[in-house]
Scaffold this motif. Structure first.
Motif, short mmCIF file in Angstrom:
data_model
loop_
_atom_site.label_atom_id
_atom_site.label_comp_id
_atom_site.label_asym_id
_atom_site.label_seq_id
_atom_site.Cartn_x
_atom_site.Cartn_y
_atom_site.Cartn_z
N UNK A 1 0.83 -1.21 0.00
CA UNK A 1 0.00 0.00 0.00
C UNK A 1 0.86 1.25 0.00
N UNK A 2 1.85 1.29 0.87
CA UNK A 2 2.68 2.49 0.98
C UNK A 2 3.56 2.69 -0.24
N UNK A 3 4.07 1.62 -0.81
CA UNK A 3 4.87 1.76 -2.03
C UNK A 3 4.00 2.20 -3.20
N UNK B 1 15.82 6.25 15.13
CA UNK B 1 16.40 7.01 14.01
C UNK B 1 15.42 7.17 12.85
N UNK B 2 14.24 6.57 12.95
CA UNK B 2 13.27 6.59 11.84
C UNK B 2 12.35 7.81 11.96
N UNK B 3 11.98 8.36 10.82
CA UNK B 3 11.07 9.51 10.81
C UNK B 3 9.67 9.13 11.25
N UNK B 4 9.21 7.97 10.76
CA UNK B 4 7.85 7.50 11.04
C UNK B 4 7.90 5.98 11.17
N UNK B 5 7.12 5.45 12.10
CA UNK B 5 6.99 4.00 12.26
C UNK B 5 5.53 3.64 12.01
N UNK B 6 5.29 2.69 11.12
CA UNK B 6 3.94 2.24 10.84
C UNK B 6 3.75 0.85 11.43
N UNK B 7 2.58 0.63 12.03
CA UNK B 7 2.28 -0.64 12.68
C UNK B 7 0.92 -1.14 12.20
N UNK B 8 0.84 -2.31 11.56
CA UNK B 8 -0.46 -2.84 11.13
C UNK B 8 -1.18 -3.53 12.28
N UNK C 1 -4.38 8.30 6.74
CA UNK C 1 -5.34 9.41 6.76
C UNK C 1 -4.74 10.68 7.35
N UNK C 2 -4.09 10.57 8.50
CA UNK C 2 -3.64 11.76 9.22
C UNK C 2 -2.29 12.29 8.75
N UNK C 3 -1.35 11.40 8.47
CA UNK C 3 0.00 11.82 8.11
C UNK C 3 0.15 12.01 6.61
N UNK C 4 -0.30 11.02 5.83
CA UNK C 4 -0.14 11.08 4.38
C UNK C 4 -1.31 11.77 3.69
N UNK C 5 -2.42 11.97 4.42
CA UNK C 5 -3.57 12.68 3.85
C UNK C 5 -4.26 11.94 2.73
N UNK C 6 -4.32 10.61 2.85
CA UNK C 6 -4.88 9.77 1.78
C UNK C 6 -6.05 8.95 2.32
N UNK C 7 -7.12 8.89 1.54
CA UNK C 7 -8.22 7.98 1.85
C UNK C 7 -8.43 6.96 0.74
N UNK C 8 -8.20 7.35 -0.48
CA UNK C 8 -8.29 6.44 -1.62
C UNK C 8 -6.89 5.92 -1.94
N UNK C 9 -6.63 4.66 -1.64
CA UNK C 9 -5.29 4.09 -1.88
C UNK C 9 -5.25 3.28 -3.17
#
Length: 245
Positions: free
Chosen positions: A25-27, A68-75, A118-126
């Motif tokens: 999804x992120x890529x 050291x990471x800017x953002x950490x994503x957790x599913x 939604x909050x960081x990347x501002x995306x709802x339609x992926x």
């Protein structure tokens, strides 16, 4: 922006497709995702069962791996909740204020998948396509600890080909709760029965959620019933695309 995937123990050991789907999804959205190979358990199981001293080393290691990471994503709302609401507390209980502050800094950059989108990347339609009848279960930690609200639903409503069905009594726990299901098996089973009844009442083909642990619990019950309804993680639905004929 460096996005790091914290895949969680359950996904790593039992549901690796959830981690892969998160990256997909992120890529697709144009982001590069890193996987720090040194990551281990966040220590939630230890904390929830009272083993705070044993959890301290896991908290320290998690901070060292991800700070050291800017953002950490957790599913996983459950593990994201542990990082955000338990790690600093564990460090302070141990008298390590420096570690607590470092843990708070990591926690501030840690997001459950729907929050990040939604909050960081501002995306709802992926760009997802999933031609099935789906109902969504908001897991307890995502609902009550992270307060993700309707973010997962906003993402699901933009999935093409999908029929989203409202789950009755959606905010009721499925009965898993980690070790709760082991220590209180009869109560857990009764709660699961209620959740399965509500899922089946929707007529959905698929029940989705943001936590593999809850889906494992619900899916196990539905499999034993041979109900024909399966469980699929939110990330896997968002990663699905329409294939060319």
């Amino acid at each position: 922006m460096r996005i790091a995937l914290f895949v969680t123990c359950l996904a790593d050991a039992l549901f690796p497709d959830v981690g892969r789907a998160t990256v997909t999804v992120l890529e697709r959205l144009g982001h590069r995702v890193e996987f720090p190979a040194a990551q281990t358990c966040c220590g939630q199981m230890h904390v929830n069962t009272g083993y705070l001293r044993e959890a301290l080393a896991l908290v320290r290691h998690h901070v060292e791996v991800f700070e050291s990471c800017d953002v950490v994503v957790v599913p996983s709302g459950s593990c994201a909740g542990s990082v955000r609401h338990q790690h600093a507390m564990v460090a302070r209980r141990a008298g390590d204020e420096a570690l607590a502050r470092r843990a708070e800094a990591v926690a501030a950059r840690t997001y459950e998948l729907s929050e990040l989108l939604v909050d960081v990347l501002g995306v709802e339609d992926v760009g997802a396509y999933y031609p099935h009848r789906v109902t969504y279960h908001p897991t307890c930690h995502s609902l009550r600890m992270l307060h993700v609200g309707d973010r997962p639903l906003r993402l699901l409503r933009r999935v093409r080909g999908m029929t989203l069905l409202e789950l009755p009594a959606a905010d009721q726990c499925c009965g898993f709760g980690g070790t709760f299901a082991l220590k209180n098996a009869e109560t857990s089973t009764a709660m699961l029965a209620d959740k399965m009844r509500h899922v089946l009442d929707t007529g959905a083909e698929v029940a989705t959620a943001g936590d593999s642990s809850c889906l494992m619990h619900i899916g196990g019950g539905l499999t034993r019933l041979r109900a024909g309804t399966r469980t699929v993680h939110l990330a896997e639905i968002l990663a699905s695309e329409e294939r060319a004929a």
